[in-house]
Design an enzyme around this catalytic site. Sequence first.
Site, short mmCIF file in Angstrom:
data_model
loop_
_atom_site.label_atom_id
_atom_site.label_comp_id
_atom_site.label_asym_id
_atom_site.label_seq_id
_atom_site.Cartn_x
_atom_site.Cartn_y
_atom_site.Cartn_z
N THR B 63 29.70 -14.82 76.63
CA THR B 63 30.95 -15.35 76.41
C THR B 63 31.20 -14.59 74.73
O THR B 63 30.22 -14.20 74.40
CB THR B 63 31.40 -16.78 76.08
OG1 THR B 63 30.75 -17.35 74.89
CG2 THR B 63 31.24 -17.65 77.03
N CYS B 64 32.46 -14.64 74.39
CA CYS B 64 32.74 -13.96 73.28
C CYS B 64 31.83 -14.59 72.00
O CYS B 64 31.59 -13.90 70.98
CB CYS B 64 33.99 -13.83 72.51
SG CYS B 64 35.09 -15.12 72.80
N HIS B 113 19.80 -28.08 74.05
CA HIS B 113 20.66 -26.96 73.91
C HIS B 113 21.84 -26.85 74.67
O HIS B 113 22.81 -26.81 74.44
CB HIS B 113 19.96 -25.89 73.62
CG HIS B 113 20.71 -24.54 72.97
ND1 HIS B 113 21.21 -24.23 71.66
CD2 HIS B 113 21.17 -23.49 73.89
CE1 HIS B 113 21.88 -23.33 71.73
NE2 HIS B 113 22.01 -22.73 73.13
N MET B 207 55.31 -15.14 62.45
CA MET B 207 55.20 -16.62 62.82
C MET B 207 55.83 -17.04 63.66
O MET B 207 55.46 -17.88 64.38
CB MET B 207 55.45 -17.38 61.34
CG MET B 207 54.50 -17.05 60.22
SD MET B 207 52.90 -17.90 60.50
CE MET B 207 53.11 -19.46 59.71
#
Lengths: 269, 453
Positions: B63-64, B113, B207
């Site tokens: 994953t990233c 883990h 925003m």
Amino acid sequence: MDALLISLKILVPLAYLVTTIIYARLFFTTEESRFAGKAQTGLAVSLALHIAFLIVLGMQLRRCPLGTVGEGLLFLAWIVGTIQFLSEWLADTRRLGLFTVLPTALCVVVGVFFLRPDYALPENLRSSSLLVFHIVASLASYACFAMASILASLYLVLHGKLKHKNFDITFRKLPPLEKLDKLSANWSFLGSANMVVASAIGIWWVRKTNMAGMGLNELAIYLVLAVFLGAGVSRRLFGLRGKRHAIVLIAGFGVLLLINLIGTHGFSR
Amino acid sequence: MGSPAEAGARPEGHSQAFVLGANHLTASVALRDRLLFSENELPDFCRALLQVPGIREVVVLSTCNRSEIYGISTQPAQSRALIEKIWGAGKQVSEDEIRNHGYFHTQGDAVRHLFRVIGSLDSMVLGEMQIFGQIKDAYRAAVDASCVDFYLNHLFQAGIHVGKRIRSETSIHEGAVSISFAAVELAKKVLGELKGKTVGVVGAGEMGELAAQHLHKAGAAKFVFFNRTLATAQKLAADFGGELCLLADLDKRLVHCDIVVSATGAPDIVISKAQVQEAARHRGGRPLFLIDIAAPRDIDPGAGEVSNAYLFTIDDLKNVVNENVTLRKESSRQALAIIEEEAGKVDGWFQALDIVPTLRSLRDKYQDIAEKEISKWAAGQPEETRQRLESLGRSLLNKFLHHPTTRLKLLGEQGDGKRASYFTGLLFALEEEHGREERQLEANGRKEEDAQG
């Protein structure tokens, strides 16, 4: 029979108090799953003991146990508890259990305190099935109003927390403001409908038994009905919502309790 | 008793779980990007890993925020070096870089883990549950590529169970932990479902756009964009299929908005208390949710006092986030307890595997005896009698071996598998069978070393 009744008099309030503690822990903890099952079991046991208590009480009194304030409160508490139990099956309302089970437990404690097993109901009241229907419909409407006012109170709590930017655990656990508003309005509507039915039966019963016509006592209860119906109509027509609607519902229920407890209408003995 | 991780330790030569990887805590974004696997690359990489001597099973999670290889190997220490070599070669990353910016755990530590990762305790944002789905996908992909067998199946099923328990028994995933989500969460707290609600966005800046995106994702469908000049807000209105209004029209349109997000760069108040009061009066008691994310403030602070109007500023949103982060941290302690409980079970399961060869030898030996005796007694008997004798033999065998089998399994789970095997071997004269198995194990080890050489 007496020994059983005495045991149940102790056991039922005790079961509700224990259940209330479990619901309180469920509400104020982050580990909900630890208490969810226990809370539901506690409520189921309390309700089972409660219904057994009402049956034994009925057998002891040789009539439907709806003749005094104490009996009325016990029956009312049973309806509110059952509503909570059923709503937990239909929707995830366990988090709100504390707020319905706590008043239920209080009603049971007060109801047991006010029980008068020596009180003999007059024969004309004892033999009337219409009166029983009137009382049951009335108590059902009280239960609905109780739910409406509980939800309205929670609305006010959440409203206050939002206005004061208090994002504590109560804030997190309560359902959205709009939902509380809608639910309380729905219960109020159901309560009004039940009270209309109860009033119609009551008027029919009064006419049938040639009792005295409408007096101030009866007017008081119609005032309550008018408040709740008015709140519902105002909501639909004039948009009476939110804080004001919640305050009206709570006030209406307060008056209802007062009328019954001081004996202005209904359980006057 | 050793540490929990030591409790799950197994000697070299036995199948052991391991994890080799790099994540957001150990490697930079640049390195993580280079180590990342695309979906197409995964099957070939997994197959290549299975060629490494000692490796029996693998699952690759990429994953990233992390790239990790979970595997089962009979010699994890040697496997590590070879995996780093293959991985590095495929991604033009040196083996040293992987070693210096990665981690390697075996057995109990590897299990813990995996459980921490799946429970999102190891995530960049504590409690984000996306990782749960990503691990399930990685596991499914490895199953499809036939890279998973007995051990990792058990390990990942246990991991998925841990993930579900953490999700249902703790509040680790509850509450928004970003400002934008906090705004959505607060809006939902006031209005319930956002489906069908109208959102007014004042200002056409970044925003405002971000807030609109989150509200859109949460179900809000009707958008009205207010700006001083229509041209600037035109793109926004087109992107969200919303209406475009001049800021001057705010008075007329505010009454139709359920949510108002204000994020202009204006130096003065843009929405006054009087405007909010007027809008609230015509809304029939329906709540009006206002968010002011501008600096300096756009909405008059007094607007928050208007009945049925709820005003929140960027500071309020930060407070919501802080409360939620604290709650998640509290919940992580419960999650760790769940992980330890479930990892203990996996440790026990691994240890119980030590006893399996003994159990097999025991059963084989007595089955052999039973079969020989039955065939001796059944000789010359009719078919029906022979079948009855066989059935009796099976039944007696199962009954005789029931208690020894369950007790031996229990001893195995308690970590006494080796001793129990030894004494069982002595008591039931299983030395021959054991000797044969151990010789086989040694021969396998030698073959793998030769292959490496």
